[in-house]
Design a protein around this motif. Structure first.
Motif, mmCIF file in Angstrom:
data_model
loop_
_atom_site.group_PDB
_atom_site.id
_atom_site.type_symbol
_atom_site.label_atom_id
_atom_site.label_comp_id
_atom_site.label_asym_id
_atom_site.label_seq_id
_atom_site.Cartn_x
_atom_site.Cartn_y
_atom_site.Cartn_z
ATOM 1 N N ARG A 139 0.672 -0.988 -0.224
ATOM 2 C CA ARG A 139 -0.148 0.242 0.359
ATOM 3 C C ARG A 139 0.841 1.403 0.581
ATOM 4 O O ARG A 139 1.241 1.392 1.698
ATOM 5 C CB ARG A 139 -1.019 -0.329 1.393
ATOM 6 N N ALA A 159 7.499 11.787 1.944
ATOM 7 C CA ALA A 159 6.956 10.956 2.579
ATOM 8 C C ALA A 159 5.592 10.998 0.938
ATOM 9 O O ALA A 159 4.803 10.713 1.493
ATOM 10 C CB ALA A 159 6.652 10.829 3.491
ATOM 11 N N THR A 186 -3.621 4.640 -2.451
ATOM 12 C CA THR A 186 -4.393 5.481 -1.617
ATOM 13 C C THR A 186 -4.856 7.603 -1.821
ATOM 14 O O THR A 186 -3.442 7.868 -3.050
ATOM 15 C CB THR A 186 -4.211 6.362 -0.061
ATOM 16 N N GLY A 187 -5.471 7.989 -1.460
ATOM 17 C CA GLY A 187 -5.592 9.742 -1.990
ATOM 18 C C GLY A 187 -6.893 9.573 -2.093
ATOM 19 O O GLY A 187 -7.730 9.345 -0.937
ATOM 20 N N ASP A 190 -9.044 5.802 -2.933
ATOM 21 C CA ASP A 190 -7.810 4.565 -2.938
ATOM 22 C C ASP A 190 -8.904 3.930 -3.940
ATOM 23 O O ASP A 190 -9.794 3.513 -4.212
ATOM 24 C CB ASP A 190 -8.390 4.162 -1.381
ATOM 25 N N ASN A 203 -13.975 6.087 0.246
ATOM 26 C CA ASN A 203 -14.218 7.134 2.114
ATOM 27 C C ASN A 203 -13.122 7.936 1.733
ATOM 28 O O ASN A 203 -12.551 8.232 1.485
ATOM 29 C CB ASN A 203 -14.490 6.005 2.895
ATOM 30 N N VAL A 205 -11.663 11.876 4.291
ATOM 31 C CA VAL A 205 -11.483 13.880 3.880
ATOM 32 C C VAL A 205 -10.437 14.222 3.716
ATOM 33 O O VAL A 205 -9.046 14.066 3.953
ATOM 34 C CB VAL A 205 -12.027 14.494 4.925
ATOM 35 N N GLN A 206 -10.412 14.625 3.026
ATOM 36 C CA GLN A 206 -8.495 15.657 2.780
ATOM 37 C C GLN A 206 -8.113 16.205 3.734
ATOM 38 O O GLN A 206 -6.309 15.967 3.836
ATOM 39 C CB GLN A 206 -9.203 16.905 1.657
ATOM 40 N N MET A 208 -7.288 14.434 6.515
ATOM 41 C CA MET A 208 -6.236 12.899 6.682
ATOM 42 C C MET A 208 -4.638 13.633 6.310
ATOM 43 O O MET A 208 -4.110 12.383 6.954
ATOM 44 C CB MET A 208 -7.040 11.783 6.280
ATOM 45 N N GLN A 209 -4.737 14.155 5.262
ATOM 46 C CA GLN A 209 -3.192 14.284 4.792
ATOM 47 C C GLN A 209 -2.662 14.864 4.987
ATOM 48 O O GLN A 209 -1.477 15.283 4.886
ATOM 49 C CB GLN A 209 -3.405 14.397 2.826
ATOM 50 N N THR A 214 -0.804 8.773 8.484
ATOM 51 C CA THR A 214 -2.534 8.371 8.435
ATOM 52 C C THR A 214 -2.553 7.391 7.527
ATOM 53 O O THR A 214 -2.884 6.279 7.659
ATOM 54 C CB THR A 214 -3.025 9.530 7.760
ATOM 55 N N VAL A 218 -3.348 3.441 7.810
ATOM 56 C CA VAL A 218 -4.140 2.687 6.701
ATOM 57 C C VAL A 218 -3.240 1.648 6.823
ATOM 58 O O VAL A 218 -3.912 0.199 6.604
ATOM 59 C CB VAL A 218 -4.772 3.587 5.897
ATOM 60 N N PHE A 244 -11.390 2.688 7.203
ATOM 61 C CA PHE A 244 -10.312 3.383 7.724
ATOM 62 C C PHE A 244 -10.746 5.444 7.234
ATOM 63 O O PHE A 244 -11.428 6.455 8.302
ATOM 64 C CB PHE A 244 -9.103 3.327 7.087
HETATM 65 N N1 LIG Z 1 -8.299 14.007 -1.169
HETATM 66 C C1 LIG Z 1 -8.472 12.849 -0.528
HETATM 67 N N2 LIG Z 1 -9.834 12.940 0.047
HETATM 68 C C2 LIG Z 1 -9.614 12.250 1.076
HETATM 69 N N3 LIG Z 1 -9.194 10.973 1.584
HETATM 70 C C3 LIG Z 1 -7.789 11.338 1.893
HETATM 71 C C4 LIG Z 1 -7.171 12.253 0.803
HETATM 72 N N4 LIG Z 1 -6.106 11.676 0.678
HETATM 73 C C5 LIG Z 1 -5.785 10.729 1.697
HETATM 74 N N5 LIG Z 1 -6.760 10.377 1.630
HETATM 75 C C6 LIG Z 1 -6.942 9.349 2.921
HETATM 76 O O1 LIG Z 1 -6.090 9.228 3.746
HETATM 77 C C7 LIG Z 1 -4.763 8.457 4.157
HETATM 78 C C8 LIG Z 1 -3.424 8.692 3.814
HETATM 79 O O2 LIG Z 1 -3.523 8.684 2.391
HETATM 80 P P1 LIG Z 1 -2.212 9.069 1.737
HETATM 81 O O3 LIG Z 1 -1.915 10.433 1.832
HETATM 82 O O4 LIG Z 1 -2.149 8.695 0.641
HETATM 83 O O5 LIG Z 1 -1.042 8.345 2.596
HETATM 84 P P2 LIG Z 1 0.781 8.980 2.707
HETATM 85 O O6 LIG Z 1 0.440 9.098 4.101
HETATM 86 O O7 LIG Z 1 1.138 7.389 2.446
HETATM 87 O O8 LIG Z 1 1.140 9.769 1.191
HETATM 88 C C9 LIG Z 1 -6.222 7.033 3.491
HETATM 89 O O9 LIG Z 1 -6.558 6.847 4.077
HETATM 90 C C10 LIG Z 1 -6.491 7.937 2.429
HETATM 91 O O10 LIG Z 1 -7.551 7.661 1.452
#
Ligand SMILES: Nc1ncnc2c1ncn2[C@@H]1O[C@H](COP(=O)(O)OP(=O)(O)O)[C@@H](O)[C@H]1O
Ligand SMILES: Cc1ncsc1CCOP(=O)(O)O
Ligand SMILES: [Mg+2]
Length: 287
Positions: A139, A159, A186-187, A190, A203, A205-206, A208-209, A214, A218, A244
């Protein structure tokens, strides 16, 4: 059949599939709560707290043991192994390889998070070596999966990703075909693929980035879900991603920013029930 009838049938089929995925998601989460799998996490220093709390919140038992000397005694006791190269060093890389080899020998699943894979030659080579040890699921974010699929250093921001997850679909498919692993990206959406079918989990929310680890957490959750359903890793991975994301959506309701969302995320994961899953899970086949 007329076009409107065809569209109605297509919509009906999509709704039914979506409902089946939601039920599957609830079943796998229930299994995690019943079986309380033990997950060995060889992960980065940044993520240890959030990943361990994520696992505890769903009923799994995290163990952040990474000493090479402990692997022969401890790894045989686990239900799944989680490896994350976020704060990689040559010492821990050696432990990762030994643990992954032992997990495979013992028939236990191992799940891989290739943090910042395309950032340096050392890290890329380490990730490519680990891929040869047959992870069950990989992942990453879009940039990580593209770098691994091309086996080359690439556009990335440490990262963090500089790619949308949807831009990495072809890379994810070819990585899955080349390694035999299930690949999740993910993004905003996912995606999960075995190289042929592609499943989308919509599912989250933005915000979470804006919480570090996070992504790492996940991936740890995927390890717990695969631990209780090792013969269906694509379903387990999609379910974990959706769970998640739902916890993020519920947690966002009264969050003031990333710090309160981080707290709410763990509370929401812990309190997640069947009604919330059936109401909020958005998993659909994309191809
Ligand atoms: N634009 C977004 N909208 C909704 N959820 C998001 C978005 N970006 C990331 N996530 C969620 O945040 C979590 C971390 O994903 P991501 O940021 O892609 O991973 P990483 O931290 O490894 O770069 C995941 O659960 C993902 O679905
Ligand atoms: C910031 C950072 N630096 C090395 S590991 C790490 C955490 C990365 O976590 P995630 O991939 O979940 O954002
Ligand atoms: Mg990451």
């Amino acid at each position: 059949m007329e076009k409107t009838e065809q569209n109605q049938e297509k919509n009906y089929n999509q709704q039914t599939q979506s409902q089946e995925w939601s039920e599957k998601t609830n079943d796998i989460l229930s299994k995690v709560r019943q079986k309380t799998p033990l997950i060995q996490c060889i992960t980065n220093y940044v993520s240890m707290d959030l990943a361990a709390n994520t696992l505890l919140a769903v009923g799994a038992s995290p163990a952040m043991l990474h000493a090479l000397e402990e692997i022969p005694d401890f790894t045989p006791q686990i239900d799944a192994l989680y490896i994350n190269v976020g704060t990689l060093s040559s010492t821990v890389l050696q432990a990762m390889k030994v643990a992954a080899e032992l997990a495979v020998d013992l028939g236990k699943p191992w799940i891989f998070d290739p943090v910042a894979a395309g950032c340096s030659g050392f890290r890329l080579r380490a990730c490519l070596d680990l891929l040869l040890l047959k992870p069950t699921v990989v992942r990453g974010n879009g940039s990580e999966i593209i770098a691994l699929s091309r086996a080359s250093l690439g556009d990335t921001k440490g990262a963090d990703s500089v790619h949308e997850s949807m831009d990495a679909i072809e890379a994810a498919k070819s990585l899955a075909q080349a390694t035999g692993a299930i690949v999740a990206v993910t993004g905003a959406v996912d995606i999960v693929t075995d190289g042929k079918q592609v499943i989308g989990a919509n599912n989250g929310v933005q915000m979470m980035q804006k919480i570090t680890a996070t992504g790492c957490s996940v991936t740890a959750l995927i390890a717990a879900f695969v631990a209780v359903d090792p013969t269906h890793p694509i379903e387990a991975a999609a379910a974990a991603l959706s769970v998640f994301g739902i916890a993020g959506e519920l947690g966002m309701k009264d969050a003031k920013g990333p710090a309160s969302l981080r707290v709410n995320l763990i509370d929401s994961l812990h309190g997640l029930d069947q009604v919330s899953i059936l109401q909020h899970a958005k998993i659909t086949p994309l191809s």
